[in-house]
Design a protein around this motif. Structure first.
Motif, PDB file in Angstrom:
ATOM      1  N   GLN A  86      25.111  39.372  31.760  1.00  0.00           N
ATOM      2  CA  GLN A  86      25.885  40.456  32.367  1.00  0.00           C
ATOM      3  C   GLN A  86      27.361  40.119  32.319  1.00  0.00           C
ATOM      4  N   THR A  87      28.145  41.104  31.943  1.00  0.00           N
ATOM      5  CA  THR A  87      29.588  40.910  31.988  1.00  0.00           C
ATOM      6  C   THR A  87      30.190  42.132  32.663  1.00  0.00           C
TER       7      THR A  87
ATOM      8  N   PRO B  41      31.046  37.403  38.334  1.00  0.00           N
ATOM      9  CA  PRO B  41      31.838  36.166  38.320  1.00  0.00           C
ATOM     10  C   PRO B  41      31.511  35.289  37.124  1.00  0.00           C
ATOM     11  N   VAL B  42      32.530  34.560  36.681  1.00  0.00           N
ATOM     12  CA  VAL B  42      32.378  33.587  35.593  1.00  0.00           C
ATOM     13  C   VAL B  42      32.265  32.209  36.252  1.00  0.00           C
ATOM     14  N   MET B  43      31.371  31.385  35.700  1.00  0.00           N
ATOM     15  CA  MET B  43      31.092  30.094  36.354  1.00  0.00           C
ATOM     16  C   MET B  43      32.179  29.050  36.054  1.00  0.00           C
TER      17      MET B  43
ATOM     18  N   ILE C 155      37.870  33.098  32.328  1.00  0.00           N
ATOM     19  CA  ILE C 155      38.493  34.386  32.642  1.00  0.00           C
ATOM     20  C   ILE C 155      39.772  34.515  31.817  1.00  0.00           C
ATOM     21  N   GLU C 156      40.337  35.731  31.779  1.00  0.00           N
ATOM     22  CA  GLU C 156      41.638  35.894  31.108  1.00  0.00           C
ATOM     23  C   GLU C 156      42.669  35.029  31.822  1.00  0.00           C
ATOM     24  N   THR C 157      43.688  34.630  31.096  1.00  0.00           N
ATOM     25  CA  THR C 157      44.709  33.778  31.714  1.00  0.00           C
ATOM     26  C   THR C 157      45.494  34.570  32.762  1.00  0.00           C
TER      27      THR C 157
ATOM     28  N   VAL D 130      31.687  27.195  41.242  1.00  0.00           N
ATOM     29  CA  VAL D 130      32.360  28.303  41.942  1.00  0.00           C
ATOM     30  C   VAL D 130      32.353  29.488  40.985  1.00  0.00           C
ATOM     31  N   GLY D 131      32.071  30.681  41.481  1.00  0.00           N
ATOM     32  CA  GLY D 131      32.189  31.876  40.660  1.00  0.00           C
ATOM     33  C   GLY D 131      33.619  32.389  40.724  1.00  0.00           C
TER      34      GLY D 131
END
Ligand SMILES: Cc1cc2nc3c(=O)[nH]c(=O)nc-3n(C[C@H](O)[C@H](O)[C@H](O)COP(=O)(O)OP(=O)(O)OC[C@H]3O[C@@H](n4cnc5c(N)ncnc54)[C@H](O)[C@@H]3O)c2cc1C
Ligand code: FES
Length: 283
Positions: free
Chosen positions: A12-13, A18-20, A45-47, A99-100
């Motif tokens: 899922q995106t 959340p990204v791990m 994530i994007e910068t 952390v997400g």
């Protein structure tokens, strides 16, 4: 019986997923305040740009908006004060914990747009964390700007965030760094008084100054008032607002103040926009 086909669900995106990230280090800054260094486990994530925030997930507990305190080679640094369930869980994390991270969200500090101007950064308490990337950028491209000053205030010497960094910045000769505390024991050798009392100490040309102010609301209010009285144009005074948030993407209305959503129209806003919003009661 027909053979059962097992299929892997696609990952899922989306903005709510959340990204791990993994905790690479955890530094105690103050009794109740910690800086987590986070590295992506798989994707990143994007910068983020300076002044933006991420939603940090403590799995099983919840998520909270936390400003970007620094970024280095894709590693995110977040300075967190433990005030409730999510922030307590984040501050209690150990190296290797996950952390997400959702984000980055919101508006950032427009330092690049102030090329050639004098730069004044005013921070109170934990407000030093979100403006730290401004200081880093100023040092990296010092020749782009006029005079530069950081005015830092804290409740007491024990509440002074990033003491080592403040000393290192002070040791440099290309930016003025002034520090004060509201109250202190007699053994404190530094200044005592609210952060705005430091303004007469630093040289700047008000009509060509851009100011970045971050801290408790009362401090931002007095900071903006005093800067404006000195002649800094109101539209050149930027503040960062904190409001309760859920979605952080402008859907739930939780952070709405008047016509503005603090999560996407803010948190960084010019004082001309922020001041009327601060008169509206939070939901
Ligand atoms: C854009 C944005 C950026 C932020 N950046 C940071 C940051 O860099 N570092 C950081 O530590 N916090 C930051 N915050 C504040 C942080 O999001 C809250 O402290 C957090 O959401 C509280 O969640 P909790 O579940 O831990 O506490 P809750 O259980 O929600 O609240 C516990 C108690 O703490 C009080 N509380 C809630 N928020 C705050 C607050 N902001 N300050 C003091 N008391 C509070 C509540 O009123 C309640 O009494 C930011 C908030 C916003 C909107
Ligand atoms: S937090 Fe949902 S609209 Fe801003």
């Amino acid at each position: 019986m027909a053979a059962m086909r097992l299929e892997t669900a696609p990952a899922q995106t989306g903005p709510m997923v959340p990204v791990m990230y993994e905790v690479l280090s955890r530094r105690r800054d103050l009794d109740d305040t910690f800086t987590l260094e986070l590295a992506p486990v798989d994707s990143a994530i994007e910068t983020p740009t300076m002044g933006q925030f991420n939603m940090l997930w403590a799995f099983g507990i919840g998520e909270a908006p936390i400003s970007l305190a620094a970024i280095e080679d894709g590693r995110l640094f977040h300075t967190i004060r433990a005030v409730g369930s999510v922030t307590n869980a984040l501050c209690a994390m150990s190296v290797g914990d996950h952390v997400g991270v959702r984000g980055p969200y919101g508006t950032g500090w427009d330092l690049q747009g102030a090329a050639g101007k004098d730069i004044l950064v005013m921070a109170g308490g934990l407000g030093l964390a979100p403006v730290q990337p401004i200081i880093t950028e100023l040092f990296a491209n010092r020749e782009e700007y006029g005079r530069a000053a950081l005015l830092m205030g804290a409740r007491s010497p024990d509440a002074l965030l990033y003491r080592d960094e403040l000393e290192a910045w002070r040791a440099r000769l290309d930016i003025e760094v002034e520090v004060t505390v509201d109250s202190a024991a007699p053994d404190w050798r530094g200044d005592v008084g609210v952060v705005t009392t430091l303004l007469p100490r630093v040289p700047f040309d008000p009509p060509t100054t851009r100011a970045f102010v971050c801290g408790p609301e009362v401090m931002m209010r007095f900071g903006a008032r005093d800067l404006s009285e000195l002649g800094v144009p109101l539209e050149e005074i930027f503040v960062s607002l904190e409001r309760n948030m859920h979605c952080a993407v402008g859907h739930c209305g939780h952070c709405q103040l008047g016509a503005e959503f603090v999560c996407k129209d803010g948190p960084v806003l010019p004082w001309t926009v922020a001041e009327p919003l601060l008169r509206i009661r939070e939901r």
